[in-house]
Design a protein around this motif. Structure first.
Motif: not given
Length: 54
Positions: A1-8, A13-20, A25-26, A34-35
């Motif tokens: 799980m990533f907090n919003l600031c980390e996710a921003k 990188s997170l989008v690439d990980r999700a795409a794979s 979780i944000v 959000a997921k």
């Protein structure tokens, strides 16, 4: 799980990980909000949902 600031800060990188295939979780203030998930390919003959025009 990533907090919003980390996710921003790591969004690309997170989008690439999700795409794979990974589910990301944000959270805000420790509460999941959000997921990020991989996009499913469109089926043949199926219209994609769109927001109404204004």
């Amino acid at each position: 799980m990533f907090n919003l600031c980390e996710a921003k800060n790591q969004l690309s990188s997170l989008v690439d990980r999700a795409a794979s295939g990974e589910e990301i979780i944000v959270a805000k203030h420790g509460r999941p909000l959000a997921k990020l998930v991989p996009r499913r390919p469109r089926g043949r003959g199926r219209a994609s949902p769109r927001a109404p025009s204004r």
